[in-house]
Design a protein around this motif. Structure first.
Motif, PDB file in Angstrom:
ATOM      1  N   MET A   1       7.104   9.800  -2.836  1.00  0.00           N
ATOM      2  CA  MET A   1       5.786   9.065  -3.221  1.00  0.00           C
ATOM      3  C   MET A   1       6.114   8.460  -4.535  1.00  0.00           C
ATOM      4  O   MET A   1       6.643   8.754  -5.478  1.00  0.00           O
ATOM      5  N   SER A   3       4.549   6.483  -8.109  1.00  0.00           N
ATOM      6  CA  SER A   3       3.386   6.546  -8.650  1.00  0.00           C
ATOM      7  C   SER A   3       3.457   5.970 -10.047  1.00  0.00           C
ATOM      8  O   SER A   3       4.558   6.046 -10.655  1.00  0.00           O
ATOM      9  N   THR A  23      -1.125   5.366  -6.990  1.00  0.00           N
ATOM     10  CA  THR A  23       0.106   5.839  -5.994  1.00  0.00           C
ATOM     11  C   THR A  23       0.160   4.884  -4.865  1.00  0.00           C
ATOM     12  O   THR A  23      -0.943   4.371  -4.263  1.00  0.00           O
ATOM     13  N   LEU A  25       1.286   4.382  -1.227  1.00  0.00           N
ATOM     14  CA  LEU A  25       1.369   5.274   0.054  1.00  0.00           C
ATOM     15  C   LEU A  25       2.232   4.839   1.165  1.00  0.00           C
ATOM     16  O   LEU A  25       2.374   3.675   1.346  1.00  0.00           O
TER      17      LEU A  25
END
Length: 254
Positions: A1, A3, A23, A25
């Motif tokens: 992920m 972020s 974030t 995706l």
């Protein structure tokens, strides 16, 4: 992920964007929207490790990207910028092969895996048919496809693009955004593109990052339309956002 955590972007001691948290995706096409001068390109350069943040941090799988070496970073994130790099004498295939440098080095031998990655990238982007043509002979749309193929050959989980639809005609813009969405969905990539083509982004992207002086509003186009965020973000005299139709009304012509 991937972020952003309370990120501040800028140059020297001059901040451009602040309080930026969002974030990215996996398996989604995310469109970065915002007015001129708000710092979209600066944000993308910061995310890509091309310049350091003034404050805050960027993490990939809980690791601060500042701890990654350039080679490690090149295996996690690939970048497609709007400027035309010094590759005019190269053929389309040679540009795509450059995406394998993080794995083989500048003078590395070409292995079967490298060949397969390049072939697949060019097939997905429909650039195989002009593989041996120099970039100077390609249209703007064809060039964009070549550099996207290079990013795919680089085989990174994250692809960042700065204005990939710039200089394209409308039909080519639609085709380009659909290609990026397909790559995100079918290849499981996290694809982030900045764009001024707002209505295309509303209809064809999975997520939006709405960048303003106060931060980033993130969500699906439908969710941000339904709660009034899009209407407020693009509020301007003579322009009205119609959330049910996901389009803008510009009123009567004078």
């Amino acid at each position: 992920m991937f972020s952003l955590h309370s990120l501040t972007t800028g140059y020297g001691r001059t901040p451009i964007g602040s309080h930026l948290s969002a974030t990215l995706l996996a398996g989604k096409l995310t469109a970065l929207l915002g007015p001129n001068g708000v710092g979209k390109s600066t944000l993308l350069r910061t995310l890509s490790g091309l310049q350091r943040p003034l404050a805050g941090s960027i993490t990939y799988n809980d690791t601060d990207i500042s701890q990654l070496s350039p080679k490690e970073m090149a295996k996690q994130l690939s970048v497609v910028l709007t400027f035309r790099p010094e590759t005019e004498a190269m053929t389309a295939e040679e540009v795509v092969w450059a995406g394998r440098i993080p794995y083989a080095g500048l003078l590395g031998r070409r292995h079967t895996e490298d060949e397969q990655r390049v072939e697949k990238a060019m097939a997905l982007t429909q650039t195989t048919r002009f593989a041996q043509r120099p970039l100077t002979t390609l249209s703007d749309g064809e060039r964009q496809r070549v550099f996207i193929a290079k990013a795919l050959a680089q085989d990174t989980p994250i692809i960042v693009l700065d204005e990939p639809t710039a200089f394209l005609d409308f039909g080519s813009k639609v085709e380009m955004v659909r290609l990026l969405a397909r790559l995100a969905h079918e290849e499981g990539k996290s694809v982030l593109m900045s764009t001024h083509d707002v209505e295309l982004a509303l209809h064809l992207s999975d997520e939006l990052w709405l960048l303003s002086a106060s931060g980033i509003a993130q969500g699906t186009p439908n969710a941000l339309a339904a709660d009034g965020t899009i209407a407020q973000f693009f509020a301007h005299d003579g322009v009205r956002f119609l959330p049910q139709e996901m389009r803008f009304d510009y009123g009567e012509m004078a």
